[in-house]
Design a protein around this motif. Sequence first.
Motif, mmCIF file in Angstrom:
data_model
loop_
_atom_site.group_PDB
_atom_site.id
_atom_site.type_symbol
_atom_site.label_atom_id
_atom_site.label_comp_id
_atom_site.label_asym_id
_atom_site.label_seq_id
_atom_site.Cartn_x
_atom_site.Cartn_y
_atom_site.Cartn_z
ATOM 1 N N ASN A 16 -10.099 -87.886 -9.559
ATOM 2 C CA ASN A 16 -9.666 -86.835 -10.161
ATOM 3 C C ASN A 16 -8.205 -86.804 -10.496
ATOM 4 O O ASN A 16 -7.264 -87.169 -10.318
ATOM 5 C CB ASN A 16 -9.523 -85.607 -8.902
ATOM 6 C CG ASN A 16 -9.290 -84.247 -9.405
ATOM 7 O OD1 ASN A 16 -8.523 -84.059 -10.364
ATOM 8 N ND2 ASN A 16 -10.457 -83.360 -8.748
ATOM 9 N N ASN A 30 -6.540 -84.328 -12.217
ATOM 10 C CA ASN A 30 -5.670 -83.083 -12.249
ATOM 11 C C ASN A 30 -4.430 -83.216 -11.721
ATOM 12 O O ASN A 30 -4.271 -83.632 -10.478
ATOM 13 C CB ASN A 30 -6.725 -82.019 -11.338
ATOM 14 C CG ASN A 30 -6.076 -80.433 -11.706
ATOM 15 O OD1 ASN A 30 -5.903 -80.277 -12.758
ATOM 16 N ND2 ASN A 30 -5.648 -79.857 -10.780
ATOM 17 N N GLN A 86 -8.022 -81.339 -14.833
ATOM 18 C CA GLN A 86 -9.365 -81.606 -14.752
ATOM 19 C C GLN A 86 -10.104 -80.462 -14.268
ATOM 20 O O GLN A 86 -9.722 -79.843 -12.899
ATOM 21 C CB GLN A 86 -9.621 -83.052 -14.041
ATOM 22 C CG GLN A 86 -11.105 -83.504 -14.199
ATOM 23 C CD GLN A 86 -11.367 -84.577 -13.373
ATOM 24 O OE1 GLN A 86 -10.465 -85.555 -13.080
ATOM 25 N NE2 GLN A 86 -12.776 -85.133 -13.094
ATOM 26 N N GLU A 87 -11.240 -80.260 -14.729
ATOM 27 C CA GLU A 87 -12.072 -79.034 -14.409
ATOM 28 C C GLU A 87 -13.471 -79.639 -14.475
ATOM 29 O O GLU A 87 -14.188 -79.836 -15.313
ATOM 30 C CB GLU A 87 -11.881 -77.855 -15.149
ATOM 31 C CG GLU A 87 -10.531 -77.233 -14.847
ATOM 32 C CD GLU A 87 -10.704 -75.812 -15.727
ATOM 33 O OE1 GLU A 87 -11.634 -75.404 -15.902
ATOM 34 O OE2 GLU A 87 -9.250 -75.666 -16.413
ATOM 35 N N GLY A 88 -13.932 -80.160 -13.206
ATOM 36 C CA GLY A 88 -15.568 -80.675 -13.280
ATOM 37 C C GLY A 88 -14.990 -81.917 -14.135
ATOM 38 O O GLY A 88 -14.392 -82.742 -13.544
ATOM 39 N N THR A 89 -15.840 -82.203 -15.040
ATOM 40 C CA THR A 89 -16.205 -83.560 -15.910
ATOM 41 C C THR A 89 -15.102 -83.242 -16.919
ATOM 42 O O THR A 89 -15.016 -84.301 -17.858
ATOM 43 C CB THR A 89 -17.490 -83.958 -16.256
ATOM 44 O OG1 THR A 89 -18.110 -82.815 -16.850
ATOM 45 C CG2 THR A 89 -18.482 -84.485 -15.229
#
Length: 114
Positions: A3, A5, A30-33
Motif C-alpha cells: 500500500n 498511501n 492510494q485508493e484501491g488499485t
Amino acid sequence: MINYNGRHFVSIENTDNGEVSSKTIFEYKQEGTIISATYSGGEIIKGTLIGLVEENGHLKFRYNHVNIKHEIRGGKCVSIPEILLDGRIRLHEKWQWLDAEGTEGSSIIEEVRI
C-alpha cells in the motif's frame, strides 16, 4: 500487496535525460488499485502522476510536471517494486517522455521516512 498511501520517495538514480533528482520528493496516495502522487523539488516546480497498481504489483502511470524552465513535460512509466531489508520500498522505473523528445530512460526512487 504493497500500500503506497502516505509514502514518500526520492530519486537515487536517473538517466541524464530525466528531470527528477535527489531534491525531488514524491508523496504517494492510494485508493484501491489507483495510485497518485504529487512531486516537486530540484528542476520540478510541481508535478502529478496517476496510474494503477497491476495484479503483478507493478505500477503503471502517466506523469506531468512544470519544470524550472516553465515547460510542461509528461510521460509514461512502469515501476517494479523491491522491498528493502529495512522494510522500505525501492521502485525501479522505466519511463518515456510523451512529447516531441520521445526519449526513454530509467530511474530508481527510494522510500524516505519523513
